[in-house]
Design a protein around this motif. Structure first.
Motif, short mmCIF file in Angstrom:
data_model
loop_
_atom_site.label_atom_id
_atom_site.label_comp_id
_atom_site.label_asym_id
_atom_site.label_seq_id
_atom_site.Cartn_x
_atom_site.Cartn_y
_atom_site.Cartn_z
N LEU A 191 56.66 84.85 -19.54
CA LEU A 191 56.57 83.84 -20.59
C LEU A 191 57.20 82.53 -20.14
N ILE A 192 58.37 82.60 -19.53
CA ILE A 192 59.07 81.39 -19.10
C ILE A 192 58.32 80.69 -17.97
N ILE A 193 57.73 81.46 -17.06
CA ILE A 193 56.95 80.87 -15.98
C ILE A 193 55.76 80.10 -16.53
N ILE A 194 55.04 80.73 -17.46
CA ILE A 194 53.85 80.08 -18.03
C ILE A 194 54.23 78.82 -18.81
N SER A 195 55.26 78.92 -19.64
CA SER A 195 55.65 77.76 -20.45
C SER A 195 56.21 76.65 -19.58
N SER A 196 56.88 77.00 -18.47
CA SER A 196 57.41 75.99 -17.56
C SER A 196 56.30 75.21 -16.88
N ILE A 197 55.29 75.93 -16.45
CA ILE A 197 54.13 75.28 -15.82
C ILE A 197 53.47 74.31 -16.80
N LEU A 198 53.28 74.77 -18.04
CA LEU A 198 52.67 73.92 -19.06
C LEU A 198 53.55 72.70 -19.35
N GLY A 199 54.86 72.91 -19.41
CA GLY A 199 55.76 71.81 -19.69
C GLY A 199 55.70 70.73 -18.63
N VAL A 200 55.66 71.15 -17.37
CA VAL A 200 55.58 70.19 -16.26
C VAL A 200 54.26 69.44 -16.28
N LEU A 201 53.17 70.16 -16.48
CA LEU A 201 51.85 69.55 -16.41
C LEU A 201 51.51 68.68 -17.62
N LEU A 202 52.07 69.03 -18.77
CA LEU A 202 51.71 68.30 -19.99
C LEU A 202 52.66 67.14 -20.31
N ILE A 203 53.95 67.32 -20.06
CA ILE A 203 54.90 66.25 -20.40
C ILE A 203 55.78 65.82 -19.24
N GLY A 204 55.86 66.63 -18.19
CA GLY A 204 56.78 66.36 -17.09
C GLY A 204 56.49 65.07 -16.35
N TRP A 205 55.23 64.79 -16.10
CA TRP A 205 54.90 63.62 -15.30
C TRP A 205 55.31 62.32 -16.00
N ARG A 206 55.32 62.34 -17.35
CA ARG A 206 55.73 61.14 -18.08
C ARG A 206 57.22 60.85 -17.88
N THR A 207 58.04 61.90 -18.02
CA THR A 207 59.48 61.70 -17.84
C THR A 207 59.81 61.42 -16.38
N LEU A 208 59.04 61.98 -15.47
CA LEU A 208 59.24 61.71 -14.04
C LEU A 208 59.02 60.23 -13.76
N TYR A 209 57.98 59.69 -14.31
CA TYR A 209 57.68 58.27 -14.11
C TYR A 209 58.75 57.39 -14.76
N LYS A 210 59.20 57.75 -15.94
CA LYS A 210 60.18 56.94 -16.67
C LYS A 210 61.50 56.86 -15.92
N LEU A 211 62.00 57.99 -15.47
CA LEU A 211 63.29 57.99 -14.78
C LEU A 211 63.22 57.25 -13.45
#
Length: 296
Positions: A191-211
């Motif tokens: 469950l954590i692996i799946i949700s982590s992948i989704l978190g990175v792909l759906l919202i991670g790139w935005r925070t990566l760009y911001k920081l």
């Protein structure tokens, strides 16, 4: 019992989604900000580190296993804190508030987390240590950079390597903490692996760009230095089952490097917001979870 377990899994899924997505910037932002690697490749490397770290070292967070409804209350409070922070545009530490919520809920039941003193001591001493070591290493390696440009390419490569190392420790530490709250079940791991992948792909790139654009403008040597000591801090914390807020760790590393530049490369206003958010999230998590357990 089955109903309570289902709620735990739902909360853990949502939290690991948020933790993975929001902290991607801390794990890879320095390297992307230094132009050492494109953010798309950084995402792939970070995800690989997340999964391997959780799988291979996640059980090192065993000191954070709790019983009863403590995990449920702590995760619910952490999500509420995050939502409040988002609505007020104040950065909050998910890992910091989660552990503080565990402590608060435990205290309300007349218990104490076995590693609470160690965690507090590590949190208080770590910023100073990371700042000093980052400053010293940066000043030392900076001499070679001035002698020859060939070292710039080496630092770029090392910066990319430390993306994986830091992400590996993040998976073991932050995601391992969530796995501990699910008693290290195989279903919880998946469950954590799946949700982590989704978190990175759906919202991670935005925070990566911001920081990588709003907090600092840096070079490869800076990104390597910051990520190296952040990895070391996370890895040591993991070995002793101490949850580590990775954003705070990398931010203090940047301050250490920034001191060598008289703080010209640091957006101190944004840094202050991160520190204030970290402190507030801990206090609120501790108090909210304590009160909630006492009321319920």
């Amino acid at each position: 019992m089955a109903y309570s377990l289902l709620i735990d899994y739902i909360l853990a899924f949502f939290l690991s989604f948020l933790v993975s997505g929001n902290n991607l910037s801390a794990n890879a932002g320095a390297a992307v900000g230094s132009r050492s690697i494109d953010y798309k490749y950084a995402i792939v490397i970070a995800l690989l580190g997340y999964i391997l770290g959780l799988w291979l070292q996640g059980t090192y967070m065993r000191a954070n296993v709790v019983s009863g409804d403590i995990a449920m209350v702590a995760m619910a409070v952490t999500i509420v804190i995050f939502l409040i922070g988002e609505s007020m545009r104040v950065p909050m530490s998910l890992t910091g508030s989660l552990y503080a919520s565990l402590v608060g809920a435990s205290l309300a039941l007349g218990r104490i987390m076995g590693n609470a003193v160690l965690v507090l001591s590590y949190w208080l001493s770590l910023p100073i240590i990371v700042m000093l070591l980052s400053y010293i290493l940066y000043k030392f390696l900076g001499v070679f950079s001035r002698l020859s440009f060939k070292y710039v390419g080496i630092y770029r490569a090392l910066s990319v390597i430390t993306i994986f190392l830091l992400s590996f420790s993040f998976g073991a530490n932050n995601l391992g903490l969530l796995w501990a709250l699910l008693n290290f079940s195989s279903r919880g791991l998946l469950l954590i692996i799946i949700s982590s992948i989704l978190g990175v792909l759906l919202i991670g790139w935005r925070t990566l760009y911001k920081l990588s654009t709003s907090l600092f403008t840096i070079g490869p040597l800076t990104s390597f230095t910051v990520q190296l000591f952040s990895f070391m801090a996370m890895e040591i914390g993991t070995l002793y089952s101490v949850p580590m807020p990775v954003t705070v760790t990398t931010s203090f590393g940047l301050v250490g490097v920034g001191a060598a530049h008289r703080f010209r490369i640091i957006n101190l206003r944004y840094f202050n917001e991160l520190v204030i958010g970290f402190v507030v999230s801990i206090i609120v998590g501790l108090v909210f979870s304590y009160v909630l357990i006492r009321i319920v």
